[in-house]
Design an enzyme around this catalytic site. Sequence first.
Site, PDB file in Angstrom:
ATOM      1  N   LYS A  21     -13.317   3.038  37.705  1.00 48.81           N
ATOM      2  CA  LYS A  21     -13.154   1.825  37.506  1.00 48.81           C
ATOM      3  C   LYS A  21     -11.680   1.655  36.613  1.00 48.81           C
ATOM      4  O   LYS A  21     -11.512   2.699  35.952  1.00 48.81           O
ATOM      5  CB  LYS A  21     -14.227   1.286  36.553  1.00 48.81           C
ATOM      6  CG  LYS A  21     -14.152  -0.271  36.541  1.00 48.81           C
ATOM      7  CD  LYS A  21     -15.126  -0.908  37.865  1.00 48.81           C
ATOM      8  CE  LYS A  21     -15.459  -2.303  37.723  1.00 48.81           C
ATOM      9  NZ  LYS A  21     -16.401  -2.498  38.725  1.00 48.81           N
TER      10      LYS A  21
HETATM   11  N1  GLU Z   1     -15.564  -4.585  41.781  1.00 49.61           N
HETATM   12  C1  GLU Z   1     -16.455  -4.388  42.782  1.00 49.61           C
HETATM   13  C2  GLU Z   1     -17.710  -3.934  42.045  1.00 49.61           C
HETATM   14  O1  GLU Z   1     -17.967  -3.609  41.120  1.00 49.61           O
HETATM   15  C3  GLU Z   1     -16.078  -3.700  44.137  1.00 49.61           C
HETATM   16  C4  GLU Z   1     -15.491  -2.458  44.008  1.00 49.61           C
HETATM   17  C5  GLU Z   1     -14.861  -1.755  45.246  1.00 49.61           C
HETATM   18  O2  GLU Z   1     -14.920  -2.610  46.210  1.00 49.61           O
HETATM   19  O3  GLU Z   1     -14.524  -0.874  45.380  1.00 49.61           O
HETATM   20  O4  GLU Z   1     -18.612  -3.281  42.706  1.00 49.61           O
END
Ligand code: GLU
Length: 440
Positions: A125
Amino acid sequence: MSQNGNGTKAPKKNGRKKRRYMTMNAYTNAMLQFDQAVGVLGLTSDQVAMIKDPRKIIQLSLPVRMDDSSIRIFHAYRVQHSVIRGPAKGGVRFHQDVSLDEVKALALWMTMKCSVVNIPFGGGKGGIVVDPRTLSLGELERLSRRYFAALAEDIGPDQDVPAPDVNTNPQVMAWFMDTYSMRYNEYTPAVVTGKPLELGGSKGRDIATAQGTCYCLDEAAKHLEMDLEGAKVAIQGFGNAGSNAADMLVKKGAKVVAISDITGAYYNEKGIDIKAAIAWKNQHKSILTDFEQAGKAEKMDDPMKLLELPVDILIPAALENQISDQNADRVQARIIAEAANGPVTHLADQILGKKGTFIIPDILCNAGGVTVSYFEWVQNRMGFYWPKSKVTEELRWFMRKGFKATLHESLKHNVSMRVAAFIVAIERLTKAAELRGLYA
Ligand code: GLU
C-alpha cells in the site's frame, strides 16, 4: 442468544478476561485480527515470523514545485507487506490523515485480501499525506509523478503493482504509468492497475469493488435466508465503492435509505433516489454538497448516526475505525458489508459478534477491486483484452470461491467471518512460504 457472527449459535465461554485497548490505530487493529487467526490455527513462531511483518517500508519526502513557484515537501510512503505469493499489490491513497501505521495496516490487509480470493499477489500500500482538494491539477500531476519517480527502483510488474485507493483515480494511474514508462523507455502498462481504458485499463475495473461487495451480499443473503429485495440499506461513503454499490443494490430491489460523504449524511425513509444522488455528486465536484436541496433526502444532524439506523444491511465504504467500542452496541444492521478497509475495530468486532451481526470482512468484501486489477494485469501482459462479460463472469467466480472458503472455515472453527477469512489467507501464505524456504 449467543452467536458467533456466522449465523450459527456459539457455545458460551466463561471466565475470559476482557482486555481494553485505549489507542486503536489501524495497525494495532490489523495485528489483533492477525493474531486471533494465528491463535486458532496454532502456528509456530517461525511460521508467524515468515509472514507477519512488512518486508519493506519506504518513506519519502517529496519536493514539489507549486503553482506560485514555491517548493513544498510532501511526506509519502510505500509499504510492501508481502511478496510471498506474487508481486506486492495495492493502492495508493492521497489523504491528509495518512500515517505510516495506517499504510502498514492497509498493506497487511492487501496481502490477506489477495490470498483470500486466491490471486497470485502479495500485498502493499502507498500513501501521500495531502488533501488533494487543496492542489491544482498541475500540482497534483507533479506530486503524483514525483512519487512514482522516487519509487521507480522498487516497483514493476513483477515487483510491486500500485492501483487507485482513496482520492486517487484512473488519471493518477495514467501519470504513474507514463512516469515509469518514460523512465525505463518502455511502455509498461502492467506496472499499475486501475488505468483508463485507453491506456490498458480493464473493462469493469471502475465498478469492481462494488460488484464484489454485491456478490458477497448475494452469498450472505443465501446463507442467512434473507431477501435482498426490499432490504433496507445504509451506506457510509459515496465514492467509487459506495455510490456504485448503492446503484447496484437499488437495481436488485433493495431500498437505500441513507448515504453520506464528507459533506454529511442524507436520509429518506422511503429510499433515496440514487440516480439523482449520483447526478448531483457529478455536478458538484464529486461530493454531495447540499444534496438535501434536491428534495430527495433530509440531512442528518449527526452523520455518525447513519451507522446506527434500523437497517438490514450497513455498508461502511469510507475510512477505517468507524465502528468502534463507542458505537458498536447501537448498530442495528443484521449484515455489515465492509466495502472500506478496516471500518470495524477489533473491540467492536467482539461486541457485534455477541449480537450476532454477520460481518462480511473487508479482506473478502472489497476484494473485487484488486481481483479485477489482477485481470487488468493479466490482460496487459497478454496484450489481449477481455469483453466486460468475461470480467464479470470471472469476478463472480473468484468472489464466490472466496466467500465459500471463508464461510467453510467460519463454520468449521466456529469463528467470525473475519477470523475465518484470515485463516484462509494465512494458511495459503504459510504453505507458500514453506515451499519457497529461505533464500540465504
Ligand atoms: N485500493 C483497492 C483495495 O484496497 C484496490 C487495490 C488494487 O487494485 O490493487 O483493495
